[in-house]
Write an enzyme that holds these catalytic residues in place. Structure first.
Site, PDB file in Angstrom:
ATOM      1  N   HIS A  71       0.818  -1.205   0.000  1.00  0.00           N
ATOM      2  CA  HIS A  71       0.000   0.000   0.000  1.00  0.00           C
ATOM      3  C   HIS A  71       0.859   1.265   0.000  1.00  0.00           C
ATOM      4  O   HIS A  71       2.081   1.225   0.198  1.00  0.00           O
ATOM      5  CB  HIS A  71      -0.937  -0.002   1.216  1.00  0.00           C
ATOM      6  CG  HIS A  71      -0.221   0.075   2.533  1.00  0.00           C
ATOM      7  ND1 HIS A  71       0.322   1.240   3.032  1.00  0.00           N
ATOM      8  CD2 HIS A  71       0.041  -0.883   3.463  1.00  0.00           C
ATOM      9  CE1 HIS A  71       0.872   1.020   4.205  1.00  0.00           C
ATOM     10  NE2 HIS A  71       0.735  -0.270   4.496  1.00  0.00           N
ATOM     11  N   SER A 139       1.867   3.943  -5.108  1.00  0.00           N
ATOM     12  CA  SER A 139       2.500   5.155  -4.598  1.00  0.00           C
ATOM     13  C   SER A 139       3.796   4.816  -3.861  1.00  0.00           C
ATOM     14  O   SER A 139       4.723   4.278  -4.452  1.00  0.00           O
ATOM     15  CB  SER A 139       1.508   5.908  -3.710  1.00  0.00           C
ATOM     16  OG  SER A 139       1.951   7.219  -3.445  1.00  0.00           O
TER      17      SER A 139
END
Length: 309
Positions: A71, A139
């Site tokens: 994540h 990201s």
């Protein structure tokens, strides 16, 4: 006709009752919703403590080749739950909370730069009996995944890079402009109101989440704000471009056309650097393609994997 009216009335009552529960017991409803999403995805929450004492919380499900998903900054493992539902029929999906976030260990004063996080994840994978694996990351998670592949190229079969950070030669994003001109970071929320604005900032087409549930999710994020700020300062200036240059790992690079956090022009920079990469740009999508377009994200990834095989 009477039956139809009765069914309609019963449906309205059920909706009203559910709406009432969201406001009366938001924490219970949030937990129920998260558990239901994980169950639909075939994921089970687990924990492991490594020999050095480092604790990882993670989701795992499915069978096949291991696919570890990482994540992004300020997020947690459930950012991948929606898309994982479409991946667990094909792979053994492993989604950890990165150190410093979610339910994993939070180490004050530690090194949270991509190289250190990649080394921790390699130890985590080893503890699960995983040698060579496929890596995906969103990201900051993409930045770590790319760093992992550069450090241990024989151990990474492929990369799925969803708007990875660290491509500093690309055009500046709205986030970079705000941070450099004001010092304010739209990704770090210190209140429920700021978290709601962050939610809107990172997605152009977010899934619907009732505000009471959003406020429950915000609690953990707000509590972690001081550590998140410390981690962000370590990430600023950490370029992945030298690591990506000439990296032969097959890679699917995905970007949302309306990404406000990291400029979509970064995709072309990475593609030039990585000889076995391909790019998908999604119109109408922001910084989190796997949340905003889980079906398209999964379909594109399955096609990519079929091509690499």
């Amino acid at each position: 006709m009477r039956v139809l009216k009765w069914l309609l009335a019963a449906g309205l009552v059920a909706v009203a009752a559910a709406t009432g529960l969201v406001y009366a017991a938001p924490e219970w409803v949030t937990r129920l919703a998260i558990d239901a999403d994980r169950q639909r995805a075939g994921l089970v929450r687990k924990e492991i403590v490594l020999p050095d004492g480092l604790r990882f919380a993670y989701l795992e499900g499915g069978q096949g080749e291991p696919l570890m998903l990482l994540h992004g900054f300020g997020a947690d493992k459930d950012n991948f739950t929606r898309v994982a539902r479409l991946l667990t029929p094909h792979y053994r999906v492993i989604v950890p909370d990165l150190t410093g976030f979610g339910e994993s260990a939070r180490l004050a004063g530690a090194d949270y730069r991509p190289r250190a996080q990649a080394a921790r994840l390699r130890a985590f994978a080893g503890a699960l009996g995983v040698g060579k694996l496929h890596l995906g990351g969103s990201s900051m998670g993409g930045q770590i995944a790319l760093t992992y592949a550069a450090a241990y190229p024989a151990e990474v079969a492929s990369l799925w890079l969803l708007a990875p950070s660290g491509v500093w030669s690309a055009p500046k994003s709205e986030l970079a402009d705000i941070y450099q001109s004001t010092g304010r970071n739209p990704l770090i929320a210190r209140s429920k109101e700021e978290f709601a604005r962050t939610f809107e900032f990172v997605m152009n087409d977010p899934p619907f989440v009732p505000r009471p549930i959003l406020d429950v999710i915000a609690k953990g994020v707000v509590a972690n704000a001081p550590l998140a700020e410390y981690i962000f300062k370590q990430l600023v200036g950490e370029s992945v471009e030298a690591r990506a240059s000439g990296l032969a790992t097959p890679a699917l690079i995905v970007w949302g056309q309306q990404d406000r956090a990291i400029h979509v022009g970064s995709a072309a920079v990475l593609q030039r650097l990585m000889p076995r990469s391909q790019v998908v740009v999604m119109p109408g999508v922001g910084h989190l393609p796997m949340v905003e377009r889980p079906r398209q994200s999964a379909d594109d990834y399955l096609r990519f994997r079929a091509g690499t095989n």
